[in-house]
Design a protein around this motif. Structure first.
Motif, PDB file in Angstrom:
ATOM      1  N   TRP A 195      -1.944  29.766 -34.464  1.00 40.73           N
ATOM      2  CA  TRP A 195      -2.559  29.153 -33.275  1.00 40.73           C
ATOM      3  C   TRP A 195      -3.952  29.742 -33.031  1.00 40.73           C
ATOM      4  CZ3 TRP A 195      -2.814  25.219 -30.262  1.00 40.73           C
ATOM      5  CH2 TRP A 195      -3.324  25.312 -28.981  1.00 40.73           C
ATOM      6  N   PHE A 230      -6.343  28.369 -35.590  1.00 45.82           N
ATOM      7  CA  PHE A 230      -6.657  26.982 -35.264  1.00 45.82           C
ATOM      8  C   PHE A 230      -7.706  26.922 -34.162  1.00 45.82           C
ATOM      9  CE2 PHE A 230      -5.863  23.521 -32.262  1.00 45.82           C
ATOM     10  CZ  PHE A 230      -6.158  22.425 -33.068  1.00 45.82           C
ATOM     11  N   ARG A 231      -7.531  27.753 -33.112  1.00 49.63           N
ATOM     12  CA  ARG A 231      -8.475  27.738 -31.993  1.00 49.63           C
ATOM     13  C   ARG A 231      -9.857  28.208 -32.423  1.00 49.63           C
ATOM     14  NH1 ARG A 231      -5.573  31.042 -27.598  1.00 49.63           N
ATOM     15  NH2 ARG A 231      -7.722  31.268 -26.913  1.00 49.63           N
ATOM     16  N   GLN A 291     -20.974  20.972 -34.306  1.00 46.98           N
ATOM     17  CA  GLN A 291     -21.280  19.612 -33.886  1.00 46.98           C
ATOM     18  C   GLN A 291     -22.301  19.605 -32.762  1.00 46.98           C
ATOM     19  OE1 GLN A 291     -17.447  17.981 -32.934  1.00 46.98           O
ATOM     20  NE2 GLN A 291     -17.008  17.409 -35.054  1.00 46.98           N
ATOM     21  N   ALA A 351     -11.156  27.986 -35.489  1.00 44.82           N
ATOM     22  CA  ALA A 351     -11.724  26.925 -36.328  1.00 44.82           C
ATOM     23  C   ALA A 351     -12.203  25.753 -35.476  1.00 44.82           C
ATOM     24  CB  ALA A 351     -10.691  26.456 -37.354  1.00 44.82           C
ATOM     25  N   ARG A 352     -11.436  25.398 -34.457  1.00 43.10           N
ATOM     26  CA  ARG A 352     -11.828  24.291 -33.572  1.00 43.10           C
ATOM     27  C   ARG A 352     -13.104  24.638 -32.817  1.00 43.10           C
ATOM     28  NH1 ARG A 352      -7.715  22.629 -28.984  1.00 43.10           N
ATOM     29  NH2 ARG A 352      -8.229  24.762 -28.429  1.00 43.10           N
ATOM     30  N   ARG A 353     -13.192  25.872 -32.303  1.00 44.40           N
ATOM     31  CA  ARG A 353     -14.384  26.306 -31.573  1.00 44.40           C
ATOM     32  C   ARG A 353     -15.602  26.274 -32.489  1.00 44.40           C
ATOM     33  NH1 ARG A 353     -13.688  31.634 -30.644  1.00 44.40           N
ATOM     34  NH2 ARG A 353     -11.853  31.124 -29.433  1.00 44.40           N
ATOM     35  N   GLU A 354     -15.477  26.775 -33.721  1.00 46.52           N
ATOM     36  CA  GLU A 354     -16.592  26.769 -34.673  1.00 46.52           C
ATOM     37  C   GLU A 354     -17.024  25.349 -35.006  1.00 46.52           C
ATOM     38  OE1 GLU A 354     -15.082  29.081 -37.903  1.00 46.52           O
ATOM     39  OE2 GLU A 354     -15.492  30.992 -36.894  1.00 46.52           O
ATOM     40  N   ARG A 355     -16.062  24.458 -35.178  1.00 52.41           N
ATOM     41  CA  ARG A 355     -16.371  23.052 -35.474  1.00 52.41           C
ATOM     42  C   ARG A 355     -17.117  22.417 -34.307  1.00 52.41           C
ATOM     43  NH1 ARG A 355     -11.599  21.764 -36.905  1.00 52.41           N
ATOM     44  NH2 ARG A 355     -10.901  20.955 -34.909  1.00 52.41           N
ATOM     45  N   GLN A 356     -16.678  22.696 -33.076  1.00 51.78           N
ATOM     46  CA  GLN A 356     -17.339  22.140 -31.895  1.00 51.78           C
ATOM     47  C   GLN A 356     -18.752  22.692 -31.749  1.00 51.78           C
ATOM     48  OE1 GLN A 356     -14.507  23.171 -28.854  1.00 51.78           O
ATOM     49  NE2 GLN A 356     -13.382  21.247 -29.069  1.00 51.78           N
ATOM     50  N   GLU A 357     -18.948  23.979 -32.018  1.00 46.49           N
ATOM     51  CA  GLU A 357     -20.281  24.571 -31.940  1.00 46.49           C
ATOM     52  C   GLU A 357     -21.198  23.977 -32.993  1.00 46.49           C
ATOM     53  OE1 GLU A 357     -19.546  28.765 -32.234  1.00 46.49           O
ATOM     54  OE2 GLU A 357     -18.830  28.904 -30.160  1.00 46.49           O
TER      55      GLU A 357
END
Length: 90
Positions: free
Chosen positions: A61, A64-65, A75, A67-73
């Motif tokens: 978890w 995942f969080r 973008q 990786a999601r934060r890095e992807r959002q940054e």
């Protein structure tokens, strides 16, 4: 998922310490089921309303969080990737 109060006390034992388990791991597995590993309060982490994770899936978890934060940054730095709105000529 909390173990129902109707269940006999300590019917489920924590996989890590073998004490009475109060929760089952709610991590979704690729086959569509849940982990359902029995976990005590000391070895569980609540990640949502009535959602608890075992130590193994707590790490997944967190990964995942991150990786999601890095992807959002990434973008946000690139913009949303859509074409700019054309200006309207009067």
């Amino acid at each position: 998922m909390s173990i129902k109060a109707a269940e006999p006390r300590h019917r489920f034992r924590c996989f890590a310490c073998f004490l009475g388990a109060g929760y089952l791991c709610d991590w979704k597995l690729p086959n569509g089921g849940l982990c359902n590993r029995a976990i005590c309060p000391a070895h569980s982490e609540q990640v949502g309303p009535n959602k608890h994770l075992c130590p193994e899936h707590q790490e997944a978890w967190r990964a995942f969080r991150v990786a999601r934060r890095e992807r959002q940054e990434a973008q946000a730095k690139q913009g949303d990737g859509s074409e700019p709105e054309p200006s309207v000529q009067p």
